[in-house]
Motif scaffolding. Structure first.
Motif, PDB file in Angstrom:
ATOM      1  N   ARG A  61     -20.373   0.294   4.823  1.00 11.73           N
ATOM      2  CA  ARG A  61     -20.760   0.517   6.220  1.00 11.73           C
ATOM      3  C   ARG A  61     -19.589   0.324   7.169  1.00 11.73           C
ATOM      4  O   ARG A  61     -19.453   1.048   8.158  1.00 11.73           O
ATOM      5  N   HIS A  62     -18.718  -0.630   6.888  1.00 20.05           N
ATOM      6  CA  HIS A  62     -17.758  -1.057   7.906  1.00 20.05           C
ATOM      7  C   HIS A  62     -16.301  -0.709   7.625  1.00 20.05           C
ATOM      8  O   HIS A  62     -15.478  -0.734   8.552  1.00 20.05           O
ATOM      9  N   ALA A  63     -15.917  -0.409   6.384  1.00 21.36           N
ATOM     10  CA  ALA A  63     -14.497  -0.255   6.065  1.00 21.36           C
ATOM     11  C   ALA A  63     -13.963   1.110   6.475  1.00 21.36           C
ATOM     12  O   ALA A  63     -14.658   2.121   6.409  1.00 21.36           O
ATOM     13  N   GLY A  64     -12.707   1.121   6.890  1.00 23.65           N
ATOM     14  CA  GLY A  64     -11.993   2.340   7.255  1.00 23.65           C
ATOM     15  C   GLY A  64     -10.523   2.018   7.433  1.00 23.65           C
ATOM     16  O   GLY A  64     -10.088   0.878   7.229  1.00 23.65           O
ATOM     17  N   ASP A  65      -9.724   3.007   7.826  1.00 22.78           N
ATOM     18  CA  ASP A  65      -8.295   2.813   8.047  1.00 22.78           C
ATOM     19  C   ASP A  65      -8.106   1.913   9.269  1.00 22.78           C
ATOM     20  O   ASP A  65      -8.426   2.309  10.395  1.00 22.78           O
ATOM     21  N   PRO A  66      -7.577   0.692   9.097  1.00 22.14           N
ATOM     22  CA  PRO A  66      -7.493  -0.244  10.223  1.00 22.14           C
ATOM     23  C   PRO A  66      -6.508   0.181  11.306  1.00 22.14           C
ATOM     24  O   PRO A  66      -6.521  -0.388  12.392  1.00 22.14           O
ATOM     25  N   LYS A  86      -5.177  10.194   8.902  1.00 20.00           N
ATOM     26  CA  LYS A  86      -5.967   9.017   8.529  1.00 20.00           C
ATOM     27  C   LYS A  86      -5.948   8.821   7.015  1.00 20.00           C
ATOM     28  O   LYS A  86      -6.068   9.780   6.247  1.00 20.00           O
ATOM     29  N   ARG A  87      -5.803   7.571   6.604  1.00 24.76           N
ATOM     30  CA  ARG A  87      -5.827   7.248   5.185  1.00 24.76           C
ATOM     31  C   ARG A  87      -7.270   7.034   4.732  1.00 24.76           C
ATOM     32  O   ARG A  87      -8.020   6.285   5.360  1.00 24.76           O
ATOM     33  N   ALA A  88      -7.650   7.645   3.640  1.00 27.65           N
ATOM     34  CA  ALA A  88      -8.968   7.427   3.059  1.00 27.65           C
ATOM     35  C   ALA A  88      -8.989   6.099   2.306  1.00 27.65           C
ATOM     36  O   ALA A  88      -7.943   5.506   2.015  1.00 27.65           O
ATOM     37  N   LEU A  89     -10.186   5.631   2.006  1.00 30.79           N
ATOM     38  CA  LEU A  89     -10.314   4.390   1.251  1.00 30.79           C
ATOM     39  C   LEU A  89     -10.105   4.635  -0.236  1.00 30.79           C
ATOM     40  O   LEU A  89     -10.549   5.641  -0.792  1.00 30.79           O
ATOM     41  N   LEU A  90      -9.439   3.697  -0.893  1.00 33.03           N
ATOM     42  CA  LEU A  90      -9.248   3.724  -2.331  1.00 33.03           C
ATOM     43  C   LEU A  90     -10.049   2.596  -2.973  1.00 33.03           C
ATOM     44  O   LEU A  90     -10.357   1.592  -2.337  1.00 33.03           O
ATOM     45  N   GLY A  91     -10.340   2.755  -4.265  1.00 39.93           N
ATOM     46  CA  GLY A  91     -10.945   1.666  -5.014  1.00 39.93           C
ATOM     47  C   GLY A  91      -9.910   0.737  -5.621  1.00 39.93           C
ATOM     48  O   GLY A  91     -10.259  -0.312  -6.148  1.00 39.93           O
ATOM     49  N   ASN A  92      -8.634   1.111  -5.564  1.00 39.46           N
ATOM     50  CA  ASN A  92      -7.579   0.319  -6.201  1.00 39.46           C
ATOM     51  C   ASN A  92      -7.533  -1.092  -5.609  1.00 39.46           C
ATOM     52  O   ASN A  92      -7.471  -1.254  -4.400  1.00 39.46           O
ATOM     53  N   GLY A  93      -7.507  -2.104  -6.463  1.00 31.82           N
ATOM     54  CA  GLY A  93      -7.475  -3.469  -5.947  1.00 31.82           C
ATOM     55  C   GLY A  93      -6.892  -4.446  -6.943  1.00 31.82           C
ATOM     56  O   GLY A  93      -7.601  -5.346  -7.422  1.00 31.82           O
ATOM     57  N   PRO A  94      -5.598  -4.328  -7.327  1.00 26.68           N
ATOM     58  CA  PRO A  94      -5.003  -5.265  -8.280  1.00 26.68           C
ATOM     59  C   PRO A  94      -5.051  -6.692  -7.759  1.00 26.68           C
ATOM     60  O   PRO A  94      -4.960  -6.943  -6.561  1.00 26.68           O
ATOM     61  N   PRO A 131      -5.622  -5.281   0.669  1.00 27.53           N
ATOM     62  CA  PRO A 131      -6.297  -5.105   1.952  1.00 27.53           C
ATOM     63  C   PRO A 131      -6.682  -3.643   2.164  1.00 27.53           C
ATOM     64  O   PRO A 131      -6.369  -2.773   1.341  1.00 27.53           O
ATOM     65  N   LEU A 132      -7.348  -3.378   3.270  1.00 28.69           N
ATOM     66  CA  LEU A 132      -7.609  -1.986   3.640  1.00 28.69           C
ATOM     67  C   LEU A 132      -6.282  -1.224   3.732  1.00 28.69           C
ATOM     68  O   LEU A 132      -5.281  -1.774   4.196  1.00 28.69           O
ATOM     69  N   THR A 133      -6.220  -0.003   3.178  1.00 30.03           N
ATOM     70  CA  THR A 133      -7.344   0.866   2.914  1.00 30.03           C
ATOM     71  C   THR A 133      -7.857   0.829   1.470  1.00 30.03           C
ATOM     72  O   THR A 133      -8.419   1.823   0.974  1.00 30.03           O
ATOM     73  N   SER A 134      -7.711  -0.263   0.780  1.00 27.10           N
ATOM     74  CA  SER A 134      -8.464  -0.488  -0.439  1.00 27.10           C
ATOM     75  C   SER A 134      -9.779  -1.151  -0.054  1.00 27.10           C
ATOM     76  O   SER A 134      -9.775  -2.211   0.578  1.00 27.10           O
ATOM     77  N   ARG A 135     -10.883  -0.553  -0.444  1.00 24.12           N
ATOM     78  CA  ARG A 135     -12.167  -1.208  -0.184  1.00 24.12           C
ATOM     79  C   ARG A 135     -12.417  -2.332  -1.176  1.00 24.12           C
ATOM     80  O   ARG A 135     -13.199  -3.237  -0.920  1.00 24.12           O
ATOM     81  N   THR A 136     -11.710  -2.307  -2.317  1.00 19.49           N
ATOM     82  CA  THR A 136     -12.021  -3.240  -3.392  1.00 19.49           C
ATOM     83  C   THR A 136     -11.658  -4.677  -3.059  1.00 19.49           C
ATOM     84  O   THR A 136     -12.336  -5.606  -3.490  1.00 19.49           O
ATOM     85  N   GLY A 137     -10.578  -4.888  -2.291  1.00 16.06           N
ATOM     86  CA  GLY A 137     -10.227  -6.260  -1.941  1.00 16.06           C
ATOM     87  C   GLY A 137     -11.351  -6.949  -1.197  1.00 16.06           C
ATOM     88  O   GLY A 137     -11.751  -8.083  -1.532  1.00 16.06           O
ATOM     89  N   ALA A 149       0.853  -1.188   0.000  1.00 16.26           N
ATOM     90  CA  ALA A 149       0.000   0.000   0.000  1.00 16.26           C
ATOM     91  C   ALA A 149       0.883   1.230   0.000  1.00 16.26           C
ATOM     92  O   ALA A 149       1.667   1.425   0.928  1.00 16.26           O
ATOM     93  N   PHE A 150       0.793   2.026  -1.048  1.00 13.63           N
ATOM     94  CA  PHE A 150       1.530   3.294  -1.050  1.00 13.63           C
ATOM     95  C   PHE A 150       0.509   4.432  -1.080  1.00 13.63           C
ATOM     96  O   PHE A 150       0.309   5.121  -2.059  1.00 13.63           O
ATOM     97  N   THR A 151      -0.163   4.577   0.065  1.00 22.77           N
ATOM     98  CA  THR A 151      -1.262   5.528   0.205  1.00 22.77           C
ATOM     99  C   THR A 151      -0.973   6.491   1.341  1.00 22.77           C
ATOM    100  O   THR A 151      -0.822   6.089   2.493  1.00 22.77           O
ATOM    101  N   GLY A 152      -0.907   7.758   1.018  1.00 21.23           N
ATOM    102  CA  GLY A 152      -0.702   8.771   2.039  1.00 21.23           C
ATOM    103  C   GLY A 152      -2.020   9.181   2.675  1.00 21.23           C
ATOM    104  O   GLY A 152      -3.085   9.101   2.059  1.00 21.23           O
ATOM    105  N   GLY A 153      -1.943   9.638   3.913  1.00 23.48           N
ATOM    106  CA  GLY A 153      -3.131  10.063   4.637  1.00 23.48           C
ATOM    107  C   GLY A 153      -3.345  11.558   4.586  1.00 23.48           C
ATOM    108  O   GLY A 153      -2.665  12.297   3.859  1.00 23.48           O
ATOM    109  N   ALA A 154      -4.307  12.015   5.384  1.00 25.62           N
ATOM    110  CA  ALA A 154      -4.561  13.451   5.491  1.00 25.62           C
ATOM    111  C   ALA A 154      -3.406  14.113   6.229  1.00 25.62           C
ATOM    112  O   ALA A 154      -2.848  13.546   7.176  1.00 25.62           O
ATOM    113  N   PRO A 155      -3.003  15.315   5.831  1.00 23.44           N
ATOM    114  CA  PRO A 155      -1.941  16.025   6.566  1.00 23.44           C
ATOM    115  C   PRO A 155      -2.339  16.256   8.024  1.00 23.44           C
ATOM    116  O   PRO A 155      -3.522  16.295   8.377  1.00 23.44           O
TER     117      PRO A 155
END
Length: 610
Positions: A357-362, A479-487, A309-315, A122-128
């Motif tokens: 409903r349930h997904a978020g930054d673990p 906090k990292r937001a959810l992405l749709g990315n899911g290779p 995995p999270l923070t991709s919701r697509t997996g 996961a190379f996902t940055g969060g909110a500043p």
């Protein structure tokens, strides 16, 4: 007497359709109406418009021909799948800037063939850290406050360190050349620039690159990004200087990482953000690190499916969808029967409701991942589906969790879409990597960060984050937001079966789900599975809200019997262009070990093998 010769074009069509063809006992006609190249010998229709690409030694399927070629160049020079992926991502930053950036976000799913293990990066940055949750949501669509911490370059370095062989300078060489010397701008990119012209024009650093002379560049015009070329060259030079000073490969790669996250790039981004009222600071950049994690996975029809995995919701979404439909024998449903599409549509509805409903930054909230992935849970959720009628968009499953908010009275905030790009790679050693990267909505924040030539991800916008207080995906500092990315990687008894991914924002999980059903349940070869017509669900106001109005966008190539049947079952349909949804890039391995690459004609993707 009828000529029994089989024309070359019929052979090509049969190959594209994956059909077994028995050659006639007589030789092919060499002249006349039945000759291989005679106009009358062409079939009335073919099932795929592009040929599959053989990859006996390896290859790349990517969202742009120049990116696929750049990655394949690395393979030809002895590079690994990781080297090819980094080179291709760097080129995508140049040639598809509306969807890709070294300052964007993404996920990679990686097969280490020798170890027999699959890893997720996961190379996902969060909110500043200075992010204010009370900000007007409109400011998170574009502009200086919409910036999330850049993650992608950290991912490039992580891939190169763990699985790469070649120096970074070589991996960046194609991208530097295209950014410095120019490349013919794809017509679709020119169209996207024109669409975003009013927003890009607000920011002088963006207008200087994307609106030269105050106007969008013409299709096929020579397009350059000189600030980006300088930034990429600076990263390559940081590595080279470290090597010249005696550093080993790993330390030299980390010197390039430092150049980006604590050195000149971070300094310029911080200066620019602070001067324009943004929240990004040096501390945010220095604290960032990509994460190697175990992928989420499920078994499907005897195969092992791995996704992000999270923070991709697509997996989670993809695995739950597969678990739900595994209870039905999809292979027994005729291709022209609307029942097949109905089953997939309803599975998507249920999975969307649960994940939203349930997904978020673990790292910050507790997410019931094991429950959402379980077969028993899928069986319970399958039971709410009516095989004869479309159900209303359901409430996400009640799963006990401390602090779970009431979701019955959610506001009607509408989600903003996202744009991405994807690539899939296999190398001579059998390693495979799928990567999906994004800058969020088209052109991300639309702000080029000072003199870097880089666009950042606007991943704090509604859709990537939930607008509801108490929701696990509510935006917050760090906090990292959810992405749709899911290779995706699929293994068959430990051996590579499939590597694939797609862009498409909210449609990513839906596109990959239909593609996997095409390959696994319907037995299609890869290019036919890619080009088969697709649909995508859209929710008004969003998938966060139970009872949302669901429309099914359907590519116009669906047979009338299917669309009429779905309408009769209560689905609200919206017909869209014939090739409109997603853009799968993938490689499929058959039982003999033959690897065939496929690329989607819906965008400018291309596959190159050797």
């Amino acid at each position: 007497m009828q000529d029994q010769g089989l024309a070359r074009r019929e052979l090509i069509a049969a190959g594209l359709a994956g059909a077994a063809v028995a050659l006639p006992p007589v030789a092919l006609a060499q002249s006349g109406a039945r000759a291989p190249d005679a106009p009358r010998s062409a079939p009335a229709a073919v099932r795929a418009h592009r040929v599959e690409v053989p990859m006996p030694h390896g290859g790349v399927a990517a969202g742009h021909p120049l990116a696929a070629m750049a990655g394949t160049r690395m393979l030809l020079q002895g590079g690994s799948a990781a080297d090819a992926a980094v080179a291709a991502m760097a080129v995508m930053n140049v040639v598809e800037p509306w969807a890709s950036s070294a300052a964007g976000n993404g996920f990679a799913t990686c097969l280490d063939r020798k170890a027999g293990t699959v890893h997720s990066l996961a190379f996902t940055g969060g909110a500043p850290g200075l992010f204010d949750p009370a900000v007007d949501p409109a400011e998170l669509d574009s502009g200086h406050k919409a910036v999330t911490v850049p993650g992608a370059f950290g991912g490039w370095i992580a891939l190169a360190r763990r699985f790469g062989r070649l120096p970074l300078s070589r991996l960046l060489e194609p991208a530097i050349g295209y950014a410095r010397d120019g490349h013919p701008l794809d017509a679709s990119i020119a169209m996207f620039i024109r669409r975003q012209q009013a927003v890009l024009a607000r920011y002088p650093t963006s207008a200087a690159i994307f609106l030269p002379g105050g106007q969008p560049p013409a299709p096929r015009a020579l397009f350059r990004n000189l600030p980006l070329a300088r930034t990429l060259q600076g990263l390559a030079d940081a590595e080279a200087s470290a090597l010249q000073a005696g550093a080993d490969r790993d330390k030299a790669l980390m010197a390039a990482h430092a150049h980006f996250y604590t050195g000149p790039v971070a300094q310029e981004m911080t200066r620019f953000s602070q001067a324009n009222g943004g929240w990004l600071r040096m501390a945010d950049m220095a604290a960032y690190a990509p994460l190697w994690e175990a992928p989420v996975s499920t078994g499907y029809r005897g195969l092992d499916v791995y996704c992000s995995p999270l923070t991709s919701r697509t997996g989670l979404e993809l695995c739950e969808q597969l678990n739900i439909v595994e209870g039905w024998d999809l292979s027994s449903i005729a291709a022209g029967d609307p029942q097949l599409a109905h089953c997939l549509i309803e599975a998507i509805k249920v999975a969307k409701a649960d994940i939203y409903r349930h997904a978020g930054d673990p790292r910050i909230v507790t997410v019931p991942v094991d429950m959402l992935l379980s077969k028993a849970f899928a069986a319970k959720r399958r039971a709410i589906i009516d095989l004869a009628r479309a159900i209303a968009f359901p409430r996400g499953a009640d799963i006990a969790r401390a602090g779970d908010p009431s979701l019955l009275a959610l506001a009607d905030d509408r989600s903003r879409g996202g744009d991405t790009t994807s690539l899939s790679v296999v190398d001579a050693d059998g390693n495979a990597i799928a990567v999906t990267t994004t800058v969020g909505g088209g052109f991300g924040t639309s702000v080029v960060m000072g003199d870097t030539g880089l666009l950042c991800n606007n991943g704090l916008r509604i859709g990537s984050t939930a607008p509801y207080d108490g929701h696990p995906n509510r935006a917050a500092p760090g906090k990292r937001a959810l992405l749709g990315n899911g290779p995706v990687i699929v293994l068959d008894k430990g051996r590579l079966k499939l590597v694939c991914g797609t862009p498409g924002g909210e449609t990513i999980g839906q596109t990959q789900f239909q593609f996997l059903v095409n390959v696994i349940d319907r037995g299609m070869p890869i290019q036919e599975a890619i080009e088969a017509p697709r649909f995508a669900l859209q929710a008004d106001p969003s998938f966060y809200k139970a009872g949302a109005a669901i429309s099914v966008q359907m590519e116009s190539r669906f047979a009338p019997a299917i669309t009429q049947g779905l309408s009769a079952m209560g689905h609200r349909l919206e017909m869209v262009s014939p090739f409109a949804i997603g853009s799968i890039q993938g490689v499929l391995v058959d039982g003999s070990g033959a690897r065939m690459g496929g690329s989607d004609p819906r965008r400018m993707g291309y596959a190159v093998g050797y």
